[in-house]
Design an enzyme around this catalytic site. Structure first.
Site, PDB file in Angstrom:
ATOM      1  N   SER A   4      22.725  36.181  38.130  1.00  0.00           N
ATOM      2  CA  SER A   4      24.028  35.542  38.309  1.00  0.00           C
ATOM      3  C   SER A   4      24.654  35.162  36.985  1.00  0.00           C
ATOM      4  CB  SER A   4      23.861  34.281  39.153  1.00  0.00           C
ATOM      5  OG  SER A   4      23.138  33.314  38.418  1.00  0.00           O
ATOM      6  N   GLY A   5      23.886  35.199  35.924  1.00  0.00           N
ATOM      7  CA  GLY A   5      24.357  34.671  34.650  1.00  0.00           C
ATOM      8  C   GLY A   5      23.867  33.249  34.424  1.00  0.00           C
ATOM      9  N   GLY A   6      23.270  32.641  35.440  1.00  0.00           N
ATOM     10  CA  GLY A   6      22.758  31.277  35.318  1.00  0.00           C
ATOM     11  C   GLY A   6      21.345  31.257  34.772  1.00  0.00           C
ATOM     12  N   VAL A   7      20.855  30.038  34.546  1.00  0.00           N
ATOM     13  CA  VAL A   7      19.566  29.877  33.873  1.00  0.00           C
ATOM     14  C   VAL A   7      18.401  30.329  34.761  1.00  0.00           C
ATOM     15  CG1 VAL A   7      19.376  27.454  34.549  1.00  0.00           C
ATOM     16  CG2 VAL A   7      18.160  28.276  32.531  1.00  0.00           C
ATOM     17  N   CYS A  90      25.469  35.037  52.423  1.00  0.00           N
ATOM     18  CA  CYS A  90      25.498  35.706  51.118  1.00  0.00           C
ATOM     19  C   CYS A  90      24.100  36.194  50.759  1.00  0.00           C
ATOM     20  CB  CYS A  90      26.024  34.753  50.056  1.00  0.00           C
ATOM     21  SG  CYS A  90      26.037  35.472  48.406  1.00  0.00           S
ATOM     22  N   CYS A 189      30.167  28.482  45.619  1.00  0.00           N
ATOM     23  CA  CYS A 189      30.644  29.147  44.397  1.00  0.00           C
ATOM     24  C   CYS A 189      32.133  29.420  44.418  1.00  0.00           C
ATOM     25  CB  CYS A 189      29.845  30.424  44.147  1.00  0.00           C
ATOM     26  SG  CYS A 189      30.091  31.707  45.389  1.00  0.00           S
TER      27      CYS A 189
END
Lengths: 352, 404
Positions: A4-7, A90, A189
């Protein structure tokens, strides 16, 4: 690896690399740039991480399908007086259906995500894998994964599920990952500011219900409301009634009424569920005892679960529970293990 | 300055584990960009090392640098049939297209009328839409199922004395389909309307001559013809030079201020020179490889359908539709096997949307999604083509199965 681009998913990808897997990073482009995740800006973060790890990386465009399979049903649920949780759909549709078929097309064996949940393989190779809460109870996301069945669980991996959030951040810093200090995303989101009513209005303009009556349990009109999509069961704010506190007991789409009551009137004895699924793939014989979690971050209430073969179930709480909202998921646990769950159709107001 | 430790100045390639692999890629994506020819690398390296001057400076170093830039202008002019004085070097074809559209519409202000097509590259389509928002009237001519514009239909949309510009892409970047721009140029001249040609994909692949096309403005870029990225050009053949569009310097006859990319411009010049010398042989070689590829794929996948009519397509391009095979996924699967191709046009961050060009040709969204673009070029040989012919159908079946 869904990135997701998150940590969390960044560290998950790094862990899989360390464990010797051949990892392919994919960011699912689901939402526009005002979203909290899965925009192209987030894809750029994920790309930097993938580059750092030296893995293949792709951006997969599912924007149109996300709108029709997640965002529009979300808005329609509000218009029907329900309180939806789009994250479950999702996960099931996008991570463990669309992304999984993409993974298969690329010759990959499994889809991994950054969820705080744990999967335990069966003892025999053909045994069904089981789903468990994340080790960090404050971050546990197993609630959002309840309707994964055996077919999905066989191919699901949750590399950070056995870690605490602090450990994940620590690992991210050690690895020098660009996303180590990214803030947590809390809200849904595609509703980053938490203003659901505005988003419903944007998605279904012209379909918004007009103002209606605020009534008590006997039907006496206490005031007016600006539209049922502003309300969810258990809500206190925004009612504007004197002599509070008042709470939303029920949202009635058919009559465009919001039924309010006092705190003790919110307590109900159970819930009717539909769309019930078990992680084992089959409903158990006879009633089941376990804990039922009726919203994210709810502690789980001891209950009896009576499931039918037709995908419905009745849940009876040992002690009455407040704010049982239609549209939310009721997830069955036994201890740390997820047994399954279903969608709350209606509360059961009287004792069994 | 002393040499520092290597890692301080290294670029991303040095730490990427993918770098070794990139040398074994079968690269069939020459419409996206092309590898530099060794001659180009050599010339650019010499300039980077030995030509430190600013072309605007009076002194000897400045004159040398200016000489490099002007030599490239001559070389490019010879390739596209333009007087060197009419060429403006830019940072990209996108910049050149933007400048062409804004320059043409600018003086006429809000009421300007523009005629273009539905298959333009975004670097034309988006400026046109912006001008439309600002009050210009834009007429967009559609294409038939072979991706061709009817010149007479386009001519009928021209309003003599009122239309500020007609803008047509010479060869479409996705399908490779070439328009009859010479005919469009004649009709535009009859109507007294200046013609802008986006020749980005065509230069270096087919003969492109500003005069023969009847173009007032023509744009292109070095990196599509084995030159460097970061250098484009605008030929402005008009009699009256347009307004500067980057202000603040005397460079490029005041049209585009900013110190010139001397090495890059040199690279464009050398690439143009190579293209001029080799064009016929290059096109024949590419067409043979492309046809071998098509024949091989067709034999393995009878349902394959080609976009465009063969003799109207760039010699290096094969655009196909594989029904039921999501092109973006197939591209990823091929990437895993070291074969580089492209689905629709590449978008920001690599997220692929259904191609506007294919939709304009009448393909439905599902067919557009199943499209694949294979484009050959320098360095591709018959063995590589045969390997792709063996590999691609197998992967396509796997992707089709997973998508079902």
């Amino acid at each position: 690896m869904g990135m997701s681009g998150g940590v969390d998913s960044s560290v998950a990808a790094a862990l899989l690399c360390e464990q010797g897997y051949e990892v392919i990073g994919v960011t699912m482009h689901l939402a526009g740039s005002d979203s909290r995740c899965c925009s192209l800006d987030d894809a750029d973060d994920a790309r930097r991480v993938a580059d750092r790890l030296g893995i293949r990386f792709y951006v997969a465009n599912y924007k149109d399908r996300f709108r029709s399979e997640v965002i529009e049903p979300f808005a329609d649920a509000y218009l029907a007086g329900r309180t939806p949780i789009p994250c479950v759909a999702c996960n099931r549709r996008f991570k463990f259906h669309h992304l999984l078929s993409r993974a298969r097309a690329l010759g990959a064996e499994a889809v991994a995500t950054g969820h705080y949940a744990q999967r335990r393989p069966g003892i025999q190779e053909d045994d069904t894998a089981t789903l468990w809460r994340g080790r960090d109870r404050s971050k546990d996301q197993s609630y959002f994964l309840f309707d994964l069945g055996p077919a999905e669980l066989r191919h699901a991996r949750f590399p950070v599920g056995g870690l605490e959030k602090d450990e994940v951040r620590e690992r991210a810093r050690d690895l020098g990952l660009a996303t180590a200090e990214k803030p947590e995303s809390q809200e849904i989101c595609f509703v980053p500011d938490g203003d659901y009513a505005r988003v419903v209005g944007e998605i279904r303009p012209g379909r918004l219900p007009g103002p209606g009556d605020l009534v008590d349990a006997e039907g006496a009109v206490l005031g007016r409301h600006p539209g049922i999509h502003h309300f969810t069961v258990g809500q206190r704010r925004g009612l504007g009634l004197p002599g509070g506190p008042w709470y939303v007991r029920r949202v009635e789409a058919a009559t465009n009424r919001v039924v309010v009551g006092r705190a003790d009137e919110l307590r109900v004895h159970g819930a009717h569920l539909r769309g019930v699924r078990f992680t084992s793939g089959a409903a158990p014989e006879g009633p089941l005892r376990g804990e039922v979690q009726i919203r994210y971050r709810h502690a789980g209430a001891p209950a009896k679960i009576v499931a039918t073969d037709s995908g419905e179930a009745q849940v009876y709480f040992e002690e009455p529970e407040r704010a049982v909202a239609p549209g939310q998921a009721a997830v069955f646990y036994r201890g740390e293990q997820v047994l399954g769950g279903g969608w709350i159709e209606a509360p059961i107001e009287s004792p069994a | 300055m002393p040499w520092g430790p290597r890692h301080e100045a290294s670029c991303a390639l040095d730490r990427s584990s993918a770098d070794a692999r990139s040398w074994f890629v079968i690269y069939l994506d020459h419409n996206a960009t092309t590898p530099l020819r060794p001659e180009v690398v050599e010339a650019m390296t010499r300039v980077l090392r030995d030509v430190p001057g600013n072309p605007s400076s009076t002194h000897a170093l400045g004159r040398t640098a200016r000489g490099v830039v002007e030599a490239a202008r001559d070389q490019l002019g010879a390739l596209v049939g333009a007087a060197p004085g009419k060429i403006v070097f830019t940072g990209s074809a996108t910049e050149a297209n933007n400048a062409a559209l804004h320059g043409a519409a600018g003086p006429r202000g809000r009421g300007a009328h523009l005629v273009t097509t539905t298959i333009e590259h975004p670097s034309v389509a988006e400026p046109a839409s912006l001008l439309e928002k600002q009050g210009a009237v834009v007429t967009r001519i559609g294409v038939d199922s072979t991706c061709r514009v009817d010149p007479d239909e386009l001519a009928a949309a021209l309003r003599p004395g009122e239309t500020a510009l007609v803008s047509v892409i010479l060869a479409n970047n996705e399908t490779g389909v070439i328009q009859d721009v010479a005919r469009i140029g004649e009709l535009a001249a009859e109507a007294g309307v200046p013609l802008h040609v986006d020749a980005t994909q065509a230069v270096g692949k087919i003969p492109v001559d500003v005069g023969a096309l009847g173009a007032s403005l023509l744009c292109g870029t070095a990196h599509k013809l084995n030159g460097p990225k970061g250098v484009g050009f605008l030929v402005d053949a008009g009699r009256t030079p347009s307004e500067p569009y980057v202000r603040g310097g005397p460079q490029e006859r005041r049209r585009r201020g900013g110190t010139e990319n001397v090495a890059g411009i040199c690279g464009l010049g050398v690439a143009a020179d190579l293209a001029r010398q080799e064009l016929g042989a290059r096109a024949a070689r590419h067409a043979a490889l492309r046809d071998r590829l098509e024949a091989g794929l067709r034999a393995a996948m009878p349902g394959l359908r080609r976009n465009g009519v063969l003799d109207q397509v760039l010699p290096n391009t094969l655009s196909i539709v594989l029904e039921g095979v999501p092109g973006d996924v197939l591209v990823e699967a091929l990437d895993g096997e070291g074969i580089a191709v492209s689905a629709g046009a590449a978008c920001h961050s690599g997220s692929v949307s259904p191609s506007a060009t294919l939709l304009a040709m009448g393909l439905d969204a599902e067919q557009a999604r199943g499209s694949l673009r294979l484009s050959v070029g320098h360095g591709v040989d018959a063995d590589q083509i045969d390997h792709v012919v063996k590999t691609l159908p197998v992967l396509a079946e796997r992707v089709r199965g997973a998508a079902a």
